[in-house]
Design an enzyme around this catalytic site. Structure first.
Site, PDB file in Angstrom:
ATOM      1  N   TYR A 120      -2.129   5.888  -4.540  1.00  0.00           N
ATOM      2  CA  TYR A 120      -3.346   6.710  -4.522  1.00  0.00           C
ATOM      3  C   TYR A 120      -3.151   7.930  -5.415  1.00  0.00           C
ATOM      4  O   TYR A 120      -2.028   8.378  -5.620  1.00  0.00           O
ATOM      5  CB  TYR A 120      -3.636   7.204  -3.102  1.00  0.00           C
ATOM      6  CG  TYR A 120      -4.373   6.216  -2.231  1.00  0.00           C
ATOM      7  CD1 TYR A 120      -5.628   5.748  -2.595  1.00  0.00           C
ATOM      8  CD2 TYR A 120      -3.824   5.765  -1.038  1.00  0.00           C
ATOM      9  CE1 TYR A 120      -6.317   4.849  -1.793  1.00  0.00           C
ATOM     10  CE2 TYR A 120      -4.505   4.865  -0.229  1.00  0.00           C
ATOM     11  CZ  TYR A 120      -5.751   4.417  -0.611  1.00  0.00           C
ATOM     12  OH  TYR A 120      -6.427   3.528   0.174  1.00  0.00           O
ATOM     13  N   SER A 122       0.829  -1.210   0.000  1.00  0.00           N
ATOM     14  CA  SER A 122       0.000   0.000   0.000  1.00  0.00           C
ATOM     15  C   SER A 122       0.866   1.263   0.000  1.00  0.00           C
ATOM     16  O   SER A 122       1.970   1.266   0.545  1.00  0.00           O
ATOM     17  CB  SER A 122      -0.886  -0.005   1.249  1.00  0.00           C
ATOM     18  OG  SER A 122      -1.367   1.283   1.535  1.00  0.00           O
ATOM     19  N   ARG A 163     -15.743   6.524   7.975  1.00  0.00           N
ATOM     20  CA  ARG A 163     -15.798   5.229   8.666  1.00  0.00           C
ATOM     21  C   ARG A 163     -16.108   5.517  10.124  1.00  0.00           C
ATOM     22  O   ARG A 163     -15.250   5.977  10.867  1.00  0.00           O
ATOM     23  CB  ARG A 163     -14.480   4.505   8.506  1.00  0.00           C
ATOM     24  CG  ARG A 163     -14.185   4.366   7.012  1.00  0.00           C
ATOM     25  CD  ARG A 163     -13.033   3.492   6.682  1.00  0.00           C
ATOM     26  NE  ARG A 163     -12.751   3.647   5.261  1.00  0.00           N
ATOM     27  CZ  ARG A 163     -11.542   3.733   4.747  1.00  0.00           C
ATOM     28  NH1 ARG A 163     -10.482   3.643   5.532  1.00  0.00           N
ATOM     29  NH2 ARG A 163     -11.368   3.879   3.453  1.00  0.00           N
ATOM     30  N   HIS A 178     -13.584  -1.157  -2.530  1.00  0.00           N
ATOM     31  CA  HIS A 178     -12.647  -0.868  -1.439  1.00  0.00           C
ATOM     32  C   HIS A 178     -13.066  -1.624  -0.167  1.00  0.00           C
ATOM     33  O   HIS A 178     -12.910  -1.134   0.949  1.00  0.00           O
ATOM     34  CB  HIS A 178     -12.617   0.645  -1.178  1.00  0.00           C
ATOM     35  CG  HIS A 178     -11.271   1.190  -0.826  1.00  0.00           C
ATOM     36  ND1 HIS A 178     -10.475   1.877  -1.715  1.00  0.00           N
ATOM     37  CD2 HIS A 178     -10.554   1.162   0.329  1.00  0.00           C
ATOM     38  CE1 HIS A 178      -9.350   2.258  -1.112  1.00  0.00           C
ATOM     39  NE2 HIS A 178      -9.369   1.827   0.126  1.00  0.00           N
TER      40      HIS A 178
END
Ligand code: FNR
Length: 382
Positions: free
Chosen positions: A129, A106, A164, A275
């Site tokens: 990203y 990542s 979230r 995701h």
């Protein structure tokens, strides 16, 4: 005792991890409907049982971007994996490598690219990203290239972060949240030892080294949140295409029109993904999105898929729906948290065994034989 890939590692991870970290991994966006549908829609797909077809020889091998995979599975990019186990990205990468499948690092890993890539034999995959700070992106790409990364996974479903709520409740998100959590972890003696923090927050982070300073992660979430770029379009990706000569995979496609655009753009692959239900709650599960996307672009580029895959039967289901290869997110994160590299190795072995049983009982000897015919159409809503 670990017997089932789907449930046992999650339960054990819940017992072992500090609650804020368990919920960081386990949670999704808003009311978590999509997170649940990812799992339930896959589980609800009926496999077509076939018998008496001499299934003594099976091959799970598959080819992807010039690589041979021992089975059609890769590890998905999971941010802060290194918080789940000591040098966690290295441990997970080693397990994937020994199993003969790709590991994706990542953007927001704990262990830097230069630590993980040389720890494995296969070429590492790297996820990037889209961020406002193009200098950051260029620097990350240069480092990935220098470290021998071949496949670039470009995540496009985060032009803005989804909320979230579990993270907001636990304090994982919000001002200075990251540092607060790390400090909390460091005051838990066993945990601090286990993740190798030893009171050295500067040890934590690819991000800090991308940014050219080593002050720790105290403003990491704030920096990241402020850097997601809602202005991004296909045109912006062209400079990356020019810069990156290896395979480029667009992660976060849920719509057939976007999949067609990815073909036009010249992507080598897409990852059908929401995701893991962590972005826009209420969107389609990957399982439900897949058939239309496969109809639109199968054969034009590689179709990868993730979100909701918890066991070997799910792998077979997603391939039957049209995926060439799938990625595991939470499934490997739970196993890593429980037992490090050995946990991920065991999880991958369990997934392979489950796939073998599913292939024997659906009468499919090779990965390319798994197709829509491996599902029962009459009761299949997709
Ligand atoms: C993710 N995911 C993710 N994706 C990405 O492109 N970059 C990232 O840094 C992260 N970070 C991340 C952290 C955690 C804790 C999770 C659970 C997920 C998404 C990931 O790559 C993948 O799309 C999903 O995890 C797939 O869904 P399942 O398998 O977790 O249901």
């Amino acid at each position: 005792m670990i017997i089932s890939a789907s449930t046992d590692y999650r339960a054990a991870a819940k017992r072992k991890l500090p609650p804020f970290l368990f919920h960081y991994v386990d949670g999704g966006a808003y009311a978590e409907h999509t997170l649940r549908r990812n799992v339930e829609d896959l589980a609800g797909i009926a496999l077509r049982q076939r018998v008496l077809r001499n299934m003594s020889e099976l091959s799970l091998e598959t080819q992807l971007f010039g690589e041979t995979l021992s089975m059609p599975v890769a590890l998905a990019p999971v941010g802060l994996t290194g918080m789940l186990a000591r040098r966690g990205e290295v441990q997970a990468a080693r397990a994937a490598d020994k199993k003969g499948i790709p590991f994706t690092l990542s953007t927001v890993s704990v262990c830097p690219i230069e630590e993980v890539a040389p720890a494995i034999k296969r070429p590492m995959w790297f996820q990037l990203y889209v961020l406002k700070d193009r200098g950051f992106m260029k620097n990350a790409l240069e480092r990935a290239k220098a470290a021998g990364v071949t496949t670039l996974v470009f995540t496009v479903d985060m032009p803005t972060p989804g909320a979230r709520y579990r993270d907001a409740h636990s304090g994982m998100s919000g001002p200075n949240a990251s540092m607060r959590r790390i400090l909390q972890a460091m005051t838990h003696p066993f945990w601090a030892w286990d993740v190798g923090l030893h009171g050295k927050p500067h040890d934590l982070g690819n991000i800090t080294t991308y940014r050219g300073h080593t002050t720790g992660l105290e403003d990491y979430i704030g920096w990241l949140a402020a850097n997601f770029d809602p202005s991004i379009s296909w045109k912006d990706l062209e400079w990356i295409r020019e810069f990156w000569d290896g395979p480029m995979v667009i992660k976060g496609i849920l719509d057939a029109d976007d999949a067609r655009d990815a073909v036009t753009f010249g992507a080598d692959g897409i990852i059908v993904s929401n995701h893991g239900g962590r972005q826009l709650d209420g969107v389609l599960s990957s399982a439900r999105a897949m058939p239309a996307i496969a109809d639109a672009v199968k054969g034009d580029l590689k179709i990868l898929a993730d979100s909701g895959i918890r066991n070997g039967l799910d792998v077979v289901r997603m391939i039957a729906l049209g995926a060439d290869t799938v990625l595991l997110g939470r499934a490997f994160a739970y196993a890593l948290a429980v037992d490090g590299e050995a946990g991920v190795t065991n999880l991958l072995d369990l997934i392979e065994k489950e796939m073998r049983v599913a292939m024997v009982l659906t009468g499919t000897k090779t990965i390319s034989e798994i197709s829509a015919d491996s599902l029962v159409r009459e009761v299949d809503h997709y």
